[in-house]
Motif scaffolding. Structure first.
Motif, short mmCIF file in Angstrom:
data_model
loop_
_atom_site.label_atom_id
_atom_site.label_comp_id
_atom_site.label_asym_id
_atom_site.label_seq_id
_atom_site.Cartn_x
_atom_site.Cartn_y
_atom_site.Cartn_z
N ASP A 217 13.25 6.46 -9.64
CA ASP A 217 12.96 5.06 -9.90
C ASP A 217 12.09 4.92 -11.14
N GLU A 218 11.52 3.71 -11.32
CA GLU A 218 10.70 3.44 -12.50
C GLU A 218 9.47 4.34 -12.53
N LEU A 219 8.84 4.59 -11.36
CA LEU A 219 7.67 5.46 -11.32
C LEU A 219 8.03 6.88 -11.72
N THR B 276 7.68 10.61 -18.39
CA THR B 276 7.25 10.28 -19.75
C THR B 276 5.80 10.68 -19.99
N LEU B 277 4.93 10.42 -19.00
CA LEU B 277 3.52 10.80 -19.15
C LEU B 277 3.35 12.31 -19.22
N ASN B 278 4.13 13.05 -18.42
CA ASN B 278 4.06 14.51 -18.48
C ASN B 278 4.53 15.03 -19.84
N GLY C 55 0.81 -1.22 0.00
CA GLY C 55 0.00 0.00 0.00
C GLY C 55 0.84 1.26 0.00
N ALA C 56 1.92 1.23 0.81
CA ALA C 56 2.80 2.41 0.83
C ALA C 56 3.51 2.60 -0.51
N GLY C 57 3.90 1.47 -1.14
CA GLY C 57 4.55 1.58 -2.43
C GLY C 57 3.63 2.05 -3.54
N PRO D 56 2.10 14.70 -10.58
CA PRO D 56 3.17 14.95 -9.59
C PRO D 56 4.33 13.99 -9.80
N VAL D 57 5.52 14.54 -9.85
CA VAL D 57 6.72 13.73 -10.09
C VAL D 57 7.29 13.28 -8.76
N PRO D 58 7.39 11.95 -8.52
CA PRO D 58 7.97 11.47 -7.26
C PRO D 58 9.44 11.88 -7.14
N PRO D 59 9.91 12.11 -5.92
CA PRO D 59 11.31 12.52 -5.76
C PRO D 59 12.31 11.41 -6.05
#
Length: 471
Positions: free
Chosen positions: A231-233, A239-241, A199-201, A225-228
């Motif tokens: 990683d793959e996300l 890429t989506l942005n 869930g956290a991931g 929102p871009v994660p800090p």
């Protein structure tokens, strides 16, 4: 197809489970495998440790008996009343002396036949012994007990020492019970932690999904929102942005195109409406009606050309500007276009350049582009107007020149850009057609001459504009 499955069918198909549950299940299975292997390893290691301890104990007792003088050996055997008991055998295997708890032979006839001539021999056996309490009271209560047996040579005698396996088996059973009891509890904890960790991931993915759900054509400026973490996300969101940026640019171009096309269509439609209203306002003579129809026909022709231009640009924007490829001699092609326009031009249109400059292109599309350039030069430039054809390496250069003052805007090839030299979509269509052929378009101003230079590859291919060259 999956939505039509009954609930019980979805339960037995992990592919239909939520991602969080699948991750937690995979974590649980991995933990179960790891804990099972660890339990087996612990069980084996504990058993080996207990066996080593038992063998060390038996070897120490046997070594003490072997080292004792033969006259004292029997007495020491008969005095062994602890956890380890022994039996002394002659060379024929007959008992000479036994510990008080031993109620029968420790070594069978079959064991004697298999004894090595030297060294010691160890095995697990079930032997007859007296109960500890019965032995203390003199009662001959015999019971069978599993023991670890060690037999070794002592001069002409055999020394057999044994100890009960009860403590060893109880210790192993205790370890086994603890492992079997603790494994389910550990799996429950591991499953819960895996579910929470999953869930956290997945929480950043849920935030991205919520933001994506809010983005529409009315809020196209929003981004995910871009994660800090790099990683793959992170790479997926970047890429989506970037994709949203491209879609946003396309949407802005489409809106601008629709707005500008609507503006261009408004004028000829208003003129058509005015001509019709004027013709119907009062009784008209046949001459006046003919003049009104001629004016309406001119405006209709203008609307037709504008509609065809819009369709051409729309096909180019979608990458569907299909080109039927065939060899085209630009010299002959330029002569044909010049002859067609010379009939209505104030001065003949000249053609110069190399002969047999052949390109693989769509003749109709090239005719549309060159006609737009010549018409623009005749309508907004100054005579004389000329067409030059030149072969430059692997490119063919087609130039339309006039002696006008040049363009009054920096980007005359943009759509709907208007100046005293161009208006509407003509030059924008030229650029799209040339780009679909893999060529380039530029404007050159030199020595009082304004030239539009088109360069086309002389080999077949696919242009950056996306036009497909079909034979």
């Amino acid at each position: 197809m999956t939505d039509r499955l009954p609930p019980w069918a979805r339960l037995v198909r992990p592919a239909t489970w939520p991602l969080r549950l699948r991750v937690a299940t995979a974590f649980l299975l991995a933990a179960a495998l790891a804990l099972t292997l660890l339990g087996v390893f612990v069980q084996v290691r504990v058993a080996e440790a207990l066996e080593h301890r038992t063998h060390d104990l038996l070897e120490a007792e046997a070594a003490g008996l072997v080292a004792a003088p033969e006259t004292e050996r029997a007495a020491r055997v008969e005095s062994m009343t602890g956890d380890v008991y022994a039996q002394l055998l002659d060379e024929d295997g007959r008992p000479v002396a036994s510990s008080p708890l031993v109620a029968g032979p420790l070594v069978s006839t079959a064991d004697l036949a298999g004894l090595p001539p030297r060294g010691s021999w160890s095995a697990e056996r079930v032997v007859s012994v007296l109960d500890d309490d019965a032995a203390a009271t003199g009662d001959r209560h015999v019971e069978h007990e599993a023991v670890t047996l060690l037999v070794t040579h002592a001069d002409l005698q055999l020394v057999a020492v044994a100890t009960s396996r009860e403590d060893t088996d109880e210790a192993l059973n205790a370890v086994r019970v603890q492992l079997v009891t603790g494994l389910p509890l550990a799996l429950v904890v591991a499953g819960a932690l895996g579910y929470l960790a999953a869930g956290a991931g997945l929480r950043p993915i849920e935030r991205v999904r919520e933001r994506a759900e809010r983005i529409s054509d009315r809020s196209s400026g929003e981004r995910l929102p871009v994660p800090p973490a790099r990683d793959e996300l992170h790479r997926l969101v970047v890429t989506l942005n970037a994709m949203l940026d491209r879609l946003d640019d396309g949407l802005r171009r489409q809106r601008r195109f629709v707005a500008e096309a609507s503006h261009e269509l408004r004028t000829p439609l208003a003129l058509l409406r005015t001509e019709v209203d004027l013709a119907l306002a009062r009784e008209r003579t046949p001459e006046e009606l003919s003049a009104a129809l001629r004016s309406i026909g001119q405006e209709t022709t203008r609307l037709t050309v504008l509609a065809e231009s819009l369709l051409t640009l729309a096909a180019a924007d979608e990458g569907n500007l299909a080109l039927t490829r065939a060899p085209v001699d630009l010299r002959d092609f330029a002569l044909e276009v010049a002859a067609r326009f010379s009939t209505s031009a104030p001065a003949p249109i000249g053609t110069t350049g190399d002969t047999a400059v052949v390109v693989h292109a769509d003749r109709n599309r090239l005719d549309q582009a060159l006609s737009n350039l010549v018409d623009n030069a005749l309508r907004h430039g100054a005579p004389p107007v000329g067409i030059d054809v030149l072969l430059d390496g692997d490119h063919a250069r087609l130039t339309v020149a006039d002696h006008g003052a040049g363009f009054t805007v920096q980007e005359p090839f943009d759509r709907f850009v208007s100046s005293h030299r161009s208006a509407g979509l003509g030059l924008a269509i030229v650029r799209e057609i040339v780009a679909a052929h893999g060529g380039t378009t530029r404007i050159v101003r030199r020595n009082g001459t304004t030239s539009v230079v088109v360069e086309l590859p002389t080999t077949a291919g696919r242009g950056p504009g996306g036009g497909e060259l079909r034979p």
